[in-house]
Design an enzyme around this catalytic site. Structure first.
Site, PDB file in Angstrom:
ATOM      1  N   LYS B  91      23.819  14.873  91.447  1.00 52.63           N
ATOM      2  CA  LYS B  91      23.183  13.763  90.722  1.00 52.63           C
ATOM      3  C   LYS B  91      24.268  12.880  90.111  1.00 52.63           C
ATOM      4  O   LYS B  91      25.260  13.391  89.581  1.00 52.63           O
ATOM      5  CB  LYS B  91      22.281  14.356  89.627  1.00 52.63           C
ATOM      6  CG  LYS B  91      21.380  13.361  88.920  1.00 52.63           C
ATOM      7  CD  LYS B  91      20.506  14.108  87.893  1.00 52.63           C
ATOM      8  CE  LYS B  91      19.530  13.179  87.181  1.00 52.63           C
ATOM      9  NZ  LYS B  91      18.710  13.918  86.186  1.00 52.63           N
ATOM     10  N   SER B 166      13.886  12.671  86.538  1.00 53.34           N
ATOM     11  CA  SER B 166      14.886  11.701  86.927  1.00 53.34           C
ATOM     12  C   SER B 166      15.758  12.132  88.112  1.00 53.34           C
ATOM     13  O   SER B 166      16.360  11.286  88.767  1.00 53.34           O
ATOM     14  CB  SER B 166      15.797  11.402  85.740  1.00 53.34           C
ATOM     15  OG  SER B 166      16.530  12.547  85.374  1.00 53.34           O
ATOM     16  N   SER B 190      13.302  16.897  84.370  1.00 53.43           N
ATOM     17  CA  SER B 190      13.964  16.084  85.395  1.00 53.43           C
ATOM     18  C   SER B 190      14.479  16.827  86.618  1.00 53.43           C
ATOM     19  O   SER B 190      14.856  16.206  87.597  1.00 53.43           O
ATOM     20  CB  SER B 190      15.119  15.300  84.777  1.00 53.43           C
ATOM     21  OG  SER B 190      14.633  14.152  84.132  1.00 53.43           O
TER      22      SER B 190
END
Lengths: 489, 497
Positions: B91, B166, B190
């Site tokens: 990420k 996210s 997330s």
């Protein structure tokens, strides 16, 4: 902006009001590395050479507490009689400024490491206790540098993250003089502990003052102003005196003191308004989630306590009782740990305590001050002073000669006995030799002898001086006196 | 150790990017394949589908092939670790030295970190291969990746829908087989919510289990890094690699880390599974409720004992979260001021530069949260918001402590609904916030939780089952998740793109 007040009127007004002062002192701690990262704390390096992702505030970095800084704060707390909090935590103080890389300063707010202590100061011979509200740890900010004249500034982050302690006093201080004494005492303690070098000019010790006035006898506090930027020891008293007079003037002219932050301007010798209450920052303090709360266990604290060095007050008392020297001497000799150590080394080497004290407070300090040297750089060792005192004790040299020997020792770093030998300064105590010299003088000074015999006994000094001159100061003054008195009868 | 399906490695149909970590491990260690061959398939597939899915912000192909060389050598030298030669996506809110790290924000559009995060450093030590940096909601604030400052990632199961967020880029990359496994971060769901929406496994470890050093902070007291994988075994392998105390993160726990892979395959008979009554709510998607209930039945069939529990403060979780997380965020994001790195707008003076930089550099959701948090921490409001929020957080934590006196794990849906349409919730932040309603409490309590595939909706969209464990008891949730996975096939389904 402010007129000087009439001196006399001022003096009487000064007595009508009482100042209430609290000090917030920031002390840079002498750790090798910064408070939340491993960067060096060395002073005076090239800008931004002592930085890393953590103290630059890169995205994603985390602080890790320097245990030494914690230990220093606890040590200080113990030295000023504080309670050490078993549970303490850091908080974030949020504000924007280019020298503050994270946009917040890691400080302590609700739960400081030390609370409720005091230190004692002596003012006009009276001991006064000044309360310490709290001591907390925080990180220093960097520095903005406005150079080059362009439409820009530079930021140096070498200082960002240097560990600071903020030591907050109670509003117990009643005069600029007390404030100065408090600062001096605090500095002495910090230097004794080797926690801060106490250099106000270099900024390693900083002082902000909360000042208010009230009519003598009134219990309620007046509105206070905070005075910042007092960046030298000599300005502590000056800035406070100015601010107190300013507030008295405001009140006397039927005005009201407003709550504000003021800056001391040493060039103007005045405090100038910086920002009012309305413009005061809302720092939005909240607990720092990146650091776990500090739990200082009792054993660890006790361990630190037992290793505390002897502090100035205790040392002063001991010097009086152990060495039998006056309070005044002890006070001066314990003002710096290095001076006290030097003194004790000289006494341990055989110097008579009061004699060592006299020589240190007199000739030694004078000579060091002339060269602006601290005692650490004294060319003379305590043993050398003791050695010289021994020569005085056993009559090898006179007190007068000793002055010469002392200066010579300071200059050449040679031992007293060598200097005495080389320069032939050994005292003449041989009665025959002295008698001969006296006879010569008396023969040459018939008029003075007559006057002396007629009752002008003050002339004895004249004869002594002449004999000393003839013997180049080496004659034992006691023997000279003795023989002169006999001969002149 | 683990029984693996037999692969037809000689055939033309086998694509290495479709395998799991443990499958590749065997092939790599047997020297039947080379790390670069795995990469060839990964990047071949990325070339084919990335335009549609848009999982990545940065694809690090050159770096990856360099890493593949080292991994290949390590295997030849018999120095391979569990992740040597395994392509992993990270990420884009974790710092990778020398590699662009943007947090999907314009304000960091050009930020190249001079240091490596602890998690990626640990993966590096294991010889992993970085495929690229994945998309996210800007600064991890969001549940759909629609808040990315660059582009929206699509759900591989339905390109009209969001992948969740996210960590939507990481979850989509795993589901679309653009990497073997991925790393995400979880502040309020997330990792788990996008894993659920993309039909993959997502594990949020206990707060303090994995170092946060190098993870760009959103809400420091809630953020935790974890893996997103194709199955539970891979999640355990990944957690083994990244877990453990880090002297650079004081909030990482100085406690021993077990071998999580050892928990897999253990009996779950007699384990008590808590079903919180507050989590089966009005308005929950019917398919979701049915799938979760039948998953519980499956676990029962393996000997687990369902027990109804109560988490009475659940109703306050979302509100509490949005006070505490935004408060911390308002402070964490203060450093993006245009002075030191990243985007800087011009301005007539310092204040002007600050304001222009931050109003142009941050997106709407980030600004909304900074304002919320600033307000909650302001003088006069602190007690009513932040402080109260902390108190409620303590109550929520106690809810879990109390429930865990009676049960070993707690099972809930991961999200109240399956993947929603792109744009469906962007105009209503509250609706968006509610998609994390089942995951948020877990972060507030600091406990670990995993989301595993447990079914599909009538529209063929994946549904996730959340298994929540006690503090530092990731073993129990992995054990149960693995037991469930072994008797179901949801995790084997792949989207066709």
């Amino acid at each position: 902006m402010s007129q000087a007040l009439n001196v006399e009127r001022q003096a009487s007004l000064y007595e009508k009001y009482e100042a209430v002062i609290g000090l917030e002192v920031h002390a840079q701690m002498l750790t090798e590395t910064k408070i939340f990262c491993g960067c060096s704390t060395k002073f005076g390096s090239e800008p931004n050479t002592q930085t890393c992702p953590v103290c630059i505030g890169m995205p994603g970095v985390l602080p890790v507490l320097n245990k030494k800084a914690l230990k220093f704060a606890i040590k200080t707390g113990l030295a000023v009689n504080c309670k050490i909090s078993p549970y303490s935590r850091f908080a974030r103080k949020n504000y924007f400024y280019p020298d503050l890389p994270k946009g917040y300063q890691i400080s302590q707010y609700e739960l400081p490491i030390c609370e409720k202590g005091y230190i004692e100061i002596v003012v006009d011979g009276e001991i006064k206790r000044i309360g310490i509200t709290r001591i907390h740890m925080e990180e220093d900010a960097g520095k903005n540098i406005h150079e080059g004249g362009g439409n820009y500034s530079f930021v140096d982050l070498n200082r960002a993250g240097i560990p600071l302690m903020e030591i907050v006093s109670e509003p117990d201080i009643r005069s600029p003089k007390e404030a100065a004494e408090y600062m001096k005492k605090l500095r002495t303690i910090l230097r004794y502990l080797d926690i801060c070098d106490g250099n106000m000019e270099q900024g390693s010790l900083r002082c902000d003052a909360n000042v208010s006035i009230r009519p003598v006898g009134q219990k309620e506090y007046g509105t206070r102003a905070e005075v910042k930027n007092i960046n030298s020891f000599k300005f502590v008293e000056k800035a406070l005196e100015y601010e107190i007079k300013r507030q008295i003037k405001v009140v006397e002219e039927d005005g009201k003191v407003i709550q504000e932050t003021r800056l001391w301007d040493s060039n103007k010798g005045a405090t100038l308004s910086m920002r009012g209450k309305e413009e005061a920052h809302d720092y939005r303090y909240f607990p720092e989630p990146d650091l776990v709360p500090i739990t200082a266990d009792k054993e660890w604290i006790d361990g630190i306590r037992t290793k505390l060095p002897e502090l100035p007050d205790a040392k002063r008392e001991r010097f009086v009782s152990e060495y039998g020297i006056p309070e005044y001497d002890a006070d001066l000799l314990t003002s710096e740990k290095a001076i006290a150590d030097w003194y004790e080394d000289a006494v341990a080497a055989g110097g008579q305590p009061k004699a060592v004290s006299n020589w240190m407070m007199g000739d030694l300090m004078k000579m060091l001050n002339e060269e602006n040297k601290p005692i650490e750089e004294c060319p003379l060792s305590p043993e050398q002073l003791a050695g010289m005192l021994k020569l005085m004790d056993n009559g090898t040299i006179s007190g007068k000669i000793a002055k010469t020997v002392f200066e010579e020792m300071y200059r050449t770093r040679e031992n007293a006995d060598e200097i005495v030998k080389e320069k032939g300064l050994i005292q003449i105590s041989d009665r025959g030799e002295i008698e001969k010299a006296i006879d010569d003088i008396l023969a040459k000074s018939q008029k003075e002898v007559e006057r002396y015999n007629a009752g002008d006994e003050k002339l004895l000094g004249f004869f002594v001086g002449q004999v000393m001159k003839a013997t180049k100061g080496k004659a034992n003054p006691q023997v000279v006196n003795d023989i002169l008195k006999k001969k002149l009868k | 150790m683990i029984e693996l399906p037999v692969n037809d490695i000689g055939g033309d149909t086998l694509k290495l990017n479709e395998l799991t970590i443990s499958e590749l491990r065997r092939l790599l260690d047997n020297r039947e394949i080379k790390p670069r061959e795995v990469l060839d398939d990964i990047y071949g597939h990325i070339d084919a589908v990335e335009d549609k899915v848009k999982s990545y912000i940065t694809i690090t192909k050159d770096v990856a092939y360099e890493m593949a060389k080292d991994a290949g050598q390590a295997i030849l030298d018999n120095k391979a670790s569990q992740l040597t030669g395994i392509p992993v996506a990270v990420k884009d809110n974790m710092c990778t030295k020398g590699i662009l790290t943007t947090c999907a924000s314009k304000i960091l559009h050009n930020f190249i970190p001079p240091y490596e995060s602890t998690v990626t450093a640990r993966l590096k030590e294991q010889g992993y291969i970085l495929t690229g940096k994945t998309n996210l909601d800007e600064f991890a604030m969001g549940s759909s990746t629609e808040n990315s400052g660059f582009h929206t990632t699509r759900n591989p199961w339905d390109l009209e829908r969001v992948p969740g967020g996210s960590s939507g880029g990481s979850a989509a990359a795993v589901a679309a087989q653009e990497c073997i496994a991925a790393i995400g971060s979880d502040t309020g769901g997330s990792i788990r919510q996008p894993a659920s929406l993309c039909g993959v496994v997502g594990l949020k470890p206990t707060y303090g289990r994995v170092s946060r050093y190098g993870l760009v902070a959103f809400a420091s007291s809630l953020d935790q890094i974890g893996p997103i994988t194709k199955n539970v075994t891979d999640a355990a392998i990944m957690l083994n690699a990244i877990a453990g105390h880090d002297p650079k993160d004081s909030t990482s726990a100085p406690i021993d880390v077990p071998d999580f892979a050892k928990a897999l395959g253990q009996e779950i008979k007699g384990l008590k599974i808590g079903i919180p009554k507050e989590y089966f709510i009005e308005g929950m998607d019917e398919d979701v409720e049915d799938s979760v209930r039948s998953a519980i039945k499956k676990l029962e069939s393996l000997g687990a004992i369902p027990v109804e529990v109560s988490l009475p403060h659940t109703g306050y979780a979302v509100a509490t979260y949005y006070i505490l997380a935004t408060s911390e965020a308002s402070s964490n994001l203060a450093r993006y001021d245009g002075v030191k790195y990243g985007f800087r707008a011009s301005g007539k003076d310092l204040l002007d530069m600050y304001m222009n930089t931050r109003s142009q550099g941050f997106g709407a959701e980030v600004k909304r949260r900074i304002m919320l948090g600033t307000y909650a921490l302001s003088a006069g409001y602190y007690d009513a918001y932040y402080k109260k929020g902390q108190q409620v957080r303590t109550l929520i934590k106690q809810d879990f402590d109390n429930a865990f006196k009676d049960v070993d794990v707690i099972v809930t849906p991961t999200s109240p609904g399956a993947a929603f349409k792109i744009g469906e919730k962007t105009t209503d932040p509250l609706q968006m916030y509610l998609s994390d309603i089942f995951t948020i409490s877990v972060n507030l309590a600091g406990v670990p939780a995993i989301s595993i595939p447990c079914g599909f909706t009538k529209n063929n969209l994946p549904i996730g089952l959340q298994i929540i464990g006690k503090h530092f008891d990731e073993e129990s949730i992995l054990k149960i998740a693995y037991a469930y996975e072994r008797i179901t096939e949801w995790h084997l389904r792949r989207p066709s793109i």
